[in-house]
Design an enzyme around this catalytic site. Structure first.
Site, mmCIF file in Angstrom:
data_model
loop_
_atom_site.group_PDB
_atom_site.id
_atom_site.type_symbol
_atom_site.label_atom_id
_atom_site.label_comp_id
_atom_site.label_asym_id
_atom_site.label_seq_id
_atom_site.Cartn_x
_atom_site.Cartn_y
_atom_site.Cartn_z
ATOM 1 N N SER A 63 0.823 -1.215 0.000
ATOM 2 C CA SER A 63 0.000 0.000 0.000
ATOM 3 C C SER A 63 0.853 1.260 0.000
ATOM 4 O O SER A 63 1.970 1.291 0.530
ATOM 5 C CB SER A 63 -0.951 0.041 1.196
ATOM 6 N N TYR B 26 -2.927 0.165 10.608
ATOM 7 C CA TYR B 26 -2.657 -0.154 9.200
ATOM 8 C C TYR B 26 -1.370 0.509 8.725
ATOM 9 O O TYR B 26 -0.501 -0.136 8.120
ATOM 10 C CB TYR B 26 -3.845 0.312 8.356
#
Length: 247
Positions: A129, A142
């Site tokens: 990501s 995250y």
């Protein structure tokens, strides 16, 4: 080692993982499609595993070797999201995010390392990501885990170089997946915005190009990194961020 190449893809029941499994299968790979609740009708051979546990990660690699007799690539993709301010962030969600997004890639690499070395052209790919490179508010677990996985990729690349293993990461911006769609209501609450404004005013705001990536675009990048033309990429991420980090 010659023959049909074999890959493990985690989080393969939907989204990016499903697209990568489908692309690799179309390119002639045999794929163990791993998920907590695998899609029996999806691409690859389904395998159920809880990757937040040590046993689950061990079972995945053992199953690939038992079914196919070899393992040439691991794609560590499984993940989820939790959106909350840090003072309200549930500690169990932090633990689960770190377990799945950071510890699982480590355990998969540890278990798969001998087989990837035996392959002669082993690959390890983490789907990390753009949040492995930048931060957004309300995503402590995250973002921390994704930053950690990029550090793991660097270490694995250095250790794998002498054994014929290339290690890389993908850093996509927001992709049109159930994971992203599920965030919209949480982001609306966190930012005190109506849901219809979240996509434009929050998710796409940092990007120069105002659109979502498609899963197939990320899968194409994964196929490059896992294929013969991607051998030179190791210890670094391939960034698909639509101009996010150019600012």
């Amino acid at each position: 080692m010659s023959g049909v190449r074999v890959a493990v893809v985690s989080g393969a029941a939907s989204g990016i993982g499903r697209a990568i499994a489908q692309r690799l299968q179309g390119d002639g790979w045999r794929v163990l499609a791993v998920d907590l609740r695998p899609d029996e009708a999806g691409p690859g051979e389904p395998f159920a595993a809880d990757l937040t546990t040590r046993e689950g990660n061990r079972e995945v690699v053992d199953a690939a070797l038992a079914r196919f007799g070899r393992l040439d690539a691991v794609v560590a993709n499984a993940g989820f999201q939790h959106v909350a301010p840090v003072e309200e962030f549930p500690e169990d969600r932090w633990d689960a995010l770190v377990a799945l997004l950071l510890t699982s890639p480590f355990l998969l690499a540890k278990r798969a390392w001998p087989a990837l070395a035996e392959s002669g052209d082993g690959r390890f790919l983490a789907v990390a990501s753009v949040h492995g490179l930048v931060a957004s508010p309300f995503k402590a677990g995250y973002v921390a885990a994704k930053h950690g996985v990029l550090g793991l990729v660097k270490v694995l690349a250095l250790e794998g170089a002498s054994r014929g293993i290339s290690v890389s990461a993908l850093c996509p911006a927001y992709v049109r997946t159930p994971l992203v769609e599920a965030q919209i209501s949480d982001q609306a609450r966190a930012h005190c915005l109506p849901e219809q404004r979240v996509l434009e005013d929050v998710l796409l705001a940092p990007q120069a190009v105002k659109r979502l990536l498609e899963p197939e675009e990320v899968a194409a990048a994964a196929a490059f990194l896992l294929g013969p033309d991607g051998r030179a990429v190791t210890g670094a991420p391939l960034v698909l961020d639509l101009g996010w980090t150019a600012r």
